[in-house]
Design a protein around this motif. Structure first.
Motif, PDB file in Angstrom:
ATOM      1  N   PHE A  60     -35.190   9.281   1.588  1.00 62.06           N
ATOM      2  CA  PHE A  60     -36.363   8.452   1.850  1.00 62.06           C
ATOM      3  C   PHE A  60     -36.240   7.931   3.276  1.00 62.06           C
ATOM      4  O   PHE A  60     -35.149   7.531   3.702  1.00 62.06           O
ATOM      5  CB  PHE A  60     -36.378   7.295   0.840  1.00 62.06           C
ATOM      6  CG  PHE A  60     -37.591   6.413   0.859  1.00 62.06           C
ATOM      7  CD1 PHE A  60     -38.862   6.937   0.712  1.00 62.06           C
ATOM      8  CD2 PHE A  60     -37.455   5.031   0.974  1.00 62.06           C
ATOM      9  CE1 PHE A  60     -39.981   6.107   0.688  1.00 62.06           C
ATOM     10  CE2 PHE A  60     -38.552   4.194   0.945  1.00 62.06           C
ATOM     11  CZ  PHE A  60     -39.822   4.733   0.802  1.00 62.06           C
ATOM     12  N   GLN A  61     -37.314   7.949   4.026  1.00 61.94           N
ATOM     13  CA  GLN A  61     -37.230   7.563   5.436  1.00 61.94           C
ATOM     14  C   GLN A  61     -38.495   6.818   5.853  1.00 61.94           C
ATOM     15  O   GLN A  61     -39.289   7.306   6.650  1.00 61.94           O
ATOM     16  CB  GLN A  61     -37.014   8.815   6.306  1.00 61.94           C
ATOM     17  CG  GLN A  61     -36.454   8.516   7.686  1.00 61.94           C
ATOM     18  CD  GLN A  61     -35.932   9.770   8.353  1.00 61.94           C
ATOM     19  OE1 GLN A  61     -35.633  10.770   7.696  1.00 61.94           O
ATOM     20  NE2 GLN A  61     -35.797   9.719   9.660  1.00 61.94           N
TER      21      GLN A  61
ATOM     22  N   MET B 172     -32.386   6.857   4.059  1.00 64.42           N
ATOM     23  CA  MET B 172     -31.698   6.132   2.988  1.00 64.42           C
ATOM     24  C   MET B 172     -32.062   6.783   1.660  1.00 64.42           C
ATOM     25  O   MET B 172     -32.726   7.811   1.627  1.00 64.42           O
ATOM     26  CB  MET B 172     -32.122   4.657   3.012  1.00 64.42           C
ATOM     27  CG  MET B 172     -33.625   4.457   2.862  1.00 64.42           C
ATOM     28  SD  MET B 172     -34.215   2.836   3.436  1.00 64.42           S
ATOM     29  CE  MET B 172     -34.120   3.051   5.207  1.00 64.42           C
ATOM     30  N   ARG B 173     -31.629   6.146   0.563  1.00 63.45           N
ATOM     31  CA  ARG B 173     -32.011   6.649  -0.746  1.00 63.45           C
ATOM     32  C   ARG B 173     -33.203   5.864  -1.250  1.00 63.45           C
ATOM     33  O   ARG B 173     -33.276   4.638  -1.102  1.00 63.45           O
ATOM     34  CB  ARG B 173     -30.832   6.539  -1.721  1.00 63.45           C
ATOM     35  CG  ARG B 173     -30.507   7.847  -2.426  1.00 63.45           C
ATOM     36  CD  ARG B 173     -29.257   7.757  -3.245  1.00 63.45           C
ATOM     37  NE  ARG B 173     -29.370   6.842  -4.380  1.00 63.45           N
ATOM     38  CZ  ARG B 173     -28.416   6.651  -5.270  1.00 63.45           C
ATOM     39  NH1 ARG B 173     -27.279   7.311  -5.159  1.00 63.45           N
ATOM     40  NH2 ARG B 173     -28.588   5.799  -6.263  1.00 63.45           N
TER      41      ARG B 173
ATOM     42  N   ARG C 128     -34.798  -1.089  -4.321  1.00 64.89           N
ATOM     43  CA  ARG C 128     -33.938  -2.147  -4.870  1.00 64.89           C
ATOM     44  C   ARG C 128     -33.741  -3.258  -3.837  1.00 64.89           C
ATOM     45  O   ARG C 128     -33.853  -4.456  -4.149  1.00 64.89           O
ATOM     46  CB  ARG C 128     -32.594  -1.543  -5.295  1.00 64.89           C
ATOM     47  CG  ARG C 128     -31.684  -2.525  -6.050  1.00 64.89           C
ATOM     48  CD  ARG C 128     -30.412  -1.829  -6.518  1.00 64.89           C
ATOM     49  NE  ARG C 128     -30.684  -0.791  -7.505  1.00 64.89           N
ATOM     50  CZ  ARG C 128     -30.544   0.517  -7.283  1.00 64.89           C
ATOM     51  NH1 ARG C 128     -30.126   0.963  -6.096  1.00 64.89           N
ATOM     52  NH2 ARG C 128     -30.824   1.392  -8.231  1.00 64.89           N
ATOM     53  N   ASP C 129     -33.459  -2.871  -2.603  1.00 66.42           N
ATOM     54  CA  ASP C 129     -33.259  -3.858  -1.537  1.00 66.42           C
ATOM     55  C   ASP C 129     -34.544  -4.633  -1.250  1.00 66.42           C
ATOM     56  O   ASP C 129     -34.511  -5.843  -0.974  1.00 66.42           O
ATOM     57  CB  ASP C 129     -32.775  -3.172  -0.261  1.00 66.42           C
ATOM     58  CG  ASP C 129     -31.351  -2.645  -0.375  1.00 66.42           C
ATOM     59  OD1 ASP C 129     -30.649  -3.034  -1.336  1.00 66.42           O
ATOM     60  OD2 ASP C 129     -30.950  -1.845   0.492  1.00 66.42           O
ATOM     61  N   ALA C 130     -35.676  -3.928  -1.294  1.00 65.42           N
ATOM     62  CA  ALA C 130     -36.947  -4.589  -1.017  1.00 65.42           C
ATOM     63  C   ALA C 130     -37.245  -5.664  -2.052  1.00 65.42           C
ATOM     64  O   ALA C 130     -37.710  -6.766  -1.710  1.00 65.42           O
ATOM     65  CB  ALA C 130     -38.071  -3.555  -0.989  1.00 65.42           C
ATOM     66  N   LEU C 131     -36.985  -5.360  -3.317  1.00 64.98           N
ATOM     67  CA  LEU C 131     -37.224  -6.353  -4.364  1.00 64.98           C
ATOM     68  C   LEU C 131     -36.243  -7.507  -4.263  1.00 64.98           C
ATOM     69  O   LEU C 131     -36.620  -8.679  -4.414  1.00 64.98           O
ATOM     70  CB  LEU C 131     -37.132  -5.688  -5.738  1.00 64.98           C
ATOM     71  CG  LEU C 131     -38.202  -4.637  -6.050  1.00 64.98           C
ATOM     72  CD1 LEU C 131     -38.050  -4.143  -7.484  1.00 64.98           C
ATOM     73  CD2 LEU C 131     -39.599  -5.174  -5.811  1.00 64.98           C
TER      74      LEU C 131
ATOM     75  N   THR D 131     -37.437  15.709  -4.668  1.00 61.61           N
ATOM     76  CA  THR D 131     -36.134  16.233  -4.268  1.00 61.61           C
ATOM     77  C   THR D 131     -35.790  15.590  -2.929  1.00 61.61           C
ATOM     78  O   THR D 131     -36.573  14.817  -2.372  1.00 61.61           O
ATOM     79  CB  THR D 131     -36.142  17.763  -4.100  1.00 61.61           C
ATOM     80  OG1 THR D 131     -36.871  18.092  -2.896  1.00 61.61           O
ATOM     81  CG2 THR D 131     -36.790  18.450  -5.289  1.00 61.61           C
ATOM     82  N   ASP D 132     -34.633  15.936  -2.381  1.00 63.47           N
ATOM     83  CA  ASP D 132     -34.229  15.355  -1.101  1.00 63.47           C
ATOM     84  C   ASP D 132     -35.104  15.811   0.060  1.00 63.47           C
ATOM     85  O   ASP D 132     -35.019  15.244   1.155  1.00 63.47           O
ATOM     86  CB  ASP D 132     -32.765  15.698  -0.802  1.00 63.47           C
ATOM     87  CG  ASP D 132     -31.795  14.727  -1.456  1.00 63.47           C
ATOM     88  OD1 ASP D 132     -32.199  13.573  -1.713  1.00 63.47           O
ATOM     89  OD2 ASP D 132     -30.647  15.115  -1.700  1.00 63.47           O
ATOM     90  N   GLU D 133     -35.947  16.817  -0.152  1.00 61.64           N
ATOM     91  CA  GLU D 133     -36.776  17.321   0.943  1.00 61.64           C
ATOM     92  C   GLU D 133     -38.269  17.063   0.731  1.00 61.64           C
ATOM     93  O   GLU D 133     -39.090  17.496   1.536  1.00 61.64           O
ATOM     94  CB  GLU D 133     -36.551  18.827   1.119  1.00 61.64           C
ATOM     95  CG  GLU D 133     -35.149  19.196   1.572  1.00 61.64           C
ATOM     96  CD  GLU D 133     -35.018  20.681   1.872  1.00 61.64           C
ATOM     97  OE1 GLU D 133     -35.852  21.462   1.372  1.00 61.64           O
ATOM     98  OE2 GLU D 133     -34.092  21.044   2.606  1.00 61.64           O
TER      99      GLU D 133
END
Length: 248
Positions: free
Chosen positions: A157-158, A190-191, A197-200, A223-225
């Motif tokens: 995720f970017q 990032m993931r 999770r960090d945003a919440l 997927t990762d892409e």
């Protein structure tokens, strides 16, 4: 240059108008609130009089799949036809990184259809494709919530600040058409689940984020892409941590 920005009163459009104005261009914001409707075509001819460049950052008011497809096909088709008649020299549109890799999405196939209309129009063009905005992380969490649990796929995720997207769009508008796409994404990869999770957590939101490989985003398994750039891209300047600190 006279640059007409459709969707010019929204999150991205208003910033694009400001940036272009600061650079000395005649930047004109158009939207239904200014009496111009790209879906019906009302007001388009007058709005495009004397325009050198058109920037399209409009979005569908409904995210129902049929509504989204109808919006982008009608709106984009009307814009391009009016641009050809007015002699506009450059069409700039905002799309989404990985749209073509999300055929099961309820939203992104409409952006792919929009890109195809632009490429076939005969109007010189640049499509700027961006990743998800920092400003929408909360909405992403809401759309993935079941009770007090948020299901997000643990994939690459970017996300990017809307300010960086606006800068990329404004820069494209004053450059020569590339007759293709340029991609932009945030400076940090990032993931997906960790970012949500960090945003919440930053907002004191008690919902639990679960890393769920089967979780979909707008109906598409990830997927990762799927939603990050694969090749060359323009990195944003604003880091998520810095953006979050500024919001606080």
């Amino acid at each position: 240059m006279k640059i007409v920005v459709f969707g010019g009163t929204g999150l991205i459009g208003s910033q694009v108008v400001r940036l272009l104005g600061e650079a000395g261009h005649e930047a004109v914001a158009q939207s239904p609130s200014t009496g111009v409707n790209t879906v019906t075509g009302a007001g388009l001819a007058d709005a495009l009089a004397g325009a050198d460049v058109v920037v399209d950052v409009t979005n569908s008011p409904s995210f129902a799949p049929d509504d989204v497809m109808e919006f982008f096909q009608k709106s984009t088709g009307n814009l391009l036809a009016a641009e050809r008649a007015a002699g506009v020299r450059h069409h700039v549109a905002l799309s989404v990184v990985g749209a073509e890799r999300s055929p099961q999405s309820t939203y992104l196939p409409a952006k792919v259809a929009q890109e195809k209309l632009i490429a076939a129009s005969g109007v010189p063009y640049t499509v700027v494709k961006a990743t998800q905005f920092f400003e929408f992380l909360g909405a992403i969490a809401d759309s993935a919530t079941d009770g007090d649990t948020v299901h997000i796929a643990p994939v690459a995720f970017q996300p990017i600040a809307s300010a960086d997207v606006a800068r990329a769009v404004a820069d494209a508008a004053v450059a020569a058409p590339v007759n293709g796409t340029v991609e932009t994404a945030g400076p940090d990869r990032m993931r997906f689940d960790e970012a949500i999770r960090d945003a919440l957590a930053a907002k004191g939101d008690p919902r639990k984020v679960v890393a769920d490989p089967a979780a979909t985003y707008f109906g598409q398994v990830q997927t990762d892409e799927t939603i990050v750039p694969i090749g060359d891209y323009r990195p944003g300047a604003i880091h998520l941590a810095d953006w979050r600190a500024a919001q606080a």
